[in-house]
Design an enzyme around this catalytic site. Structure first.
Site, mmCIF file in Angstrom:
data_model
loop_
_atom_site.group_PDB
_atom_site.id
_atom_site.type_symbol
_atom_site.label_atom_id
_atom_site.label_comp_id
_atom_site.label_asym_id
_atom_site.label_seq_id
_atom_site.Cartn_x
_atom_site.Cartn_y
_atom_site.Cartn_z
ATOM 1 N N CYS A 96 -7.807 3.308 -9.103
ATOM 2 C CA CYS A 96 -8.935 3.578 -9.992
ATOM 3 C C CYS A 96 -10.225 3.440 -9.192
ATOM 4 O O CYS A 96 -10.384 2.473 -8.452
ATOM 5 C CB CYS A 96 -8.910 2.569 -11.139
ATOM 6 S SG CYS A 96 -10.263 2.759 -12.290
ATOM 7 N N HIS A 138 -4.541 7.499 -18.094
ATOM 8 C CA HIS A 138 -5.395 6.532 -17.397
ATOM 9 C C HIS A 138 -6.866 6.703 -17.841
ATOM 10 O O HIS A 138 -7.536 5.723 -18.177
ATOM 11 C CB HIS A 138 -5.247 6.740 -15.881
ATOM 12 C CG HIS A 138 -6.126 5.877 -15.034
ATOM 13 N ND1 HIS A 138 -5.627 4.913 -14.185
ATOM 14 C CD2 HIS A 138 -7.473 5.845 -14.868
ATOM 15 C CE1 HIS A 138 -6.629 4.316 -13.567
ATOM 16 N NE2 HIS A 138 -7.768 4.865 -13.961
ATOM 17 N N GLU A 139 -7.331 7.958 -17.862
ATOM 18 C CA GLU A 139 -8.738 8.209 -18.223
ATOM 19 C C GLU A 139 -8.972 7.988 -19.717
ATOM 20 O O GLU A 139 -10.023 7.493 -20.118
ATOM 21 C CB GLU A 139 -9.160 9.635 -17.831
ATOM 22 C CG GLU A 139 -9.007 9.972 -16.348
ATOM 23 C CD GLU A 139 -9.623 8.955 -15.410
ATOM 24 O OE1 GLU A 139 -10.575 8.256 -15.790
ATOM 25 O OE2 GLU A 139 -9.117 8.838 -14.271
ATOM 26 N N HIS A 142 -9.605 4.474 -20.261
ATOM 27 C CA HIS A 142 -10.985 4.102 -19.901
ATOM 28 C C HIS A 142 -11.916 4.246 -21.100
ATOM 29 O O HIS A 142 -12.743 3.377 -21.361
ATOM 30 C CB HIS A 142 -11.521 5.023 -18.793
ATOM 31 C CG HIS A 142 -11.269 4.521 -17.404
ATOM 32 N ND1 HIS A 142 -11.723 3.309 -16.961
ATOM 33 C CD2 HIS A 142 -10.626 5.086 -16.352
ATOM 34 C CE1 HIS A 142 -11.364 3.144 -15.690
ATOM 35 N NE2 HIS A 142 -10.689 4.208 -15.303
HETATM 36 ZN ZN ZN Z 1 -9.744 4.539 -13.514
#
Ligand code: ZN
Length: 186
Positions: A96, A138-139, A142
């Site tokens: 990341c 993953h995003e 976030h």
């Molecule tokens: Zn990330």
């Protein structure tokens, strides 16, 4: 276009749920352009807006630097929602840009379906598998204030305590611009 400093673990905005985008105004278009430039400069393949300090539900993604994904066009997902997650899960190593130099094996669904708005605010759906599904999840995390280091077990978390505090205290060299303190806001 401009390179934006990337927020690091410890920065408060990374823990907030991102605000929905109601229209793609000039400022948002500029933000998206800057997100692509910032992501590529840092050799990233996915970026969420809160990683550049913007409280907006936007993801940029460009996998064309990856061998098997060369033909895949850069993508922007506005107000994304994961509407399907496969039962089949796979383990992949993740990194990341907000947690430099740390990689962990993370188990996630192999396939997802993403509902999102494009830059014309038209609703779209995308079925994604393997690496693309991985980047999307993953995003998407976030934008919900979740980092991949939240998903590892207690033993791994203990091992990361020291390296993560070095990042939080900016006691490491990062070869792309990062925020200087935890209150950065675009
Ligand atoms: Zn990330």
């Amino acid at each position: 276009m401009a390179l934006l400093p990337i927020t690091l673990i410890g920065d408060k905005i990374l823990r907030r749920k991102a605000k929905k985008v109601s229209d793609v105004d000039v400022e948002t278009v500029e933000l998206i352009k800057n997100m692509f430039q910032t992501m590529r400069n840092a050799n990233g393949i996915g970026l969420a807006a809160n990683q550049v300090g913007a409280d907006k539900s936007i993801i940029t993604c460009d996998l064309s630097v990856v061998e098997d994904y060369k033909k895949l066009k850069p993508m922007v997902f506005i107000n994304p929602e994961i509407i399907y997650r496969s039962e089949e899960k796979i383990i992949m190593e993740e990194g990341c840009l907000s947690i430099p130099d740390i990689r962990c094996e993370i188990e996630r669904p192999r396939q997802v379906v993403l509902k999102y708005m494009d830059t014309e605010m038209k609703e779209n759906e995308l079925e994604a598998t393997d690496l693309l599904a991985r980047v999307i999840q993953h995003e998407f995390d976030h934008l919900s204030g979740i980092l991949f280091t939240d998903l590892i077990d207690q033993i791994e978390k203990k091992k990361l305590k020291k390296p993560l505090s070095l990042i939080k205290n900016r006691q490491l060299d990062v070869d792309y611009p990062v925020t200087v303190d935890s209150d950065y806001r675009l």
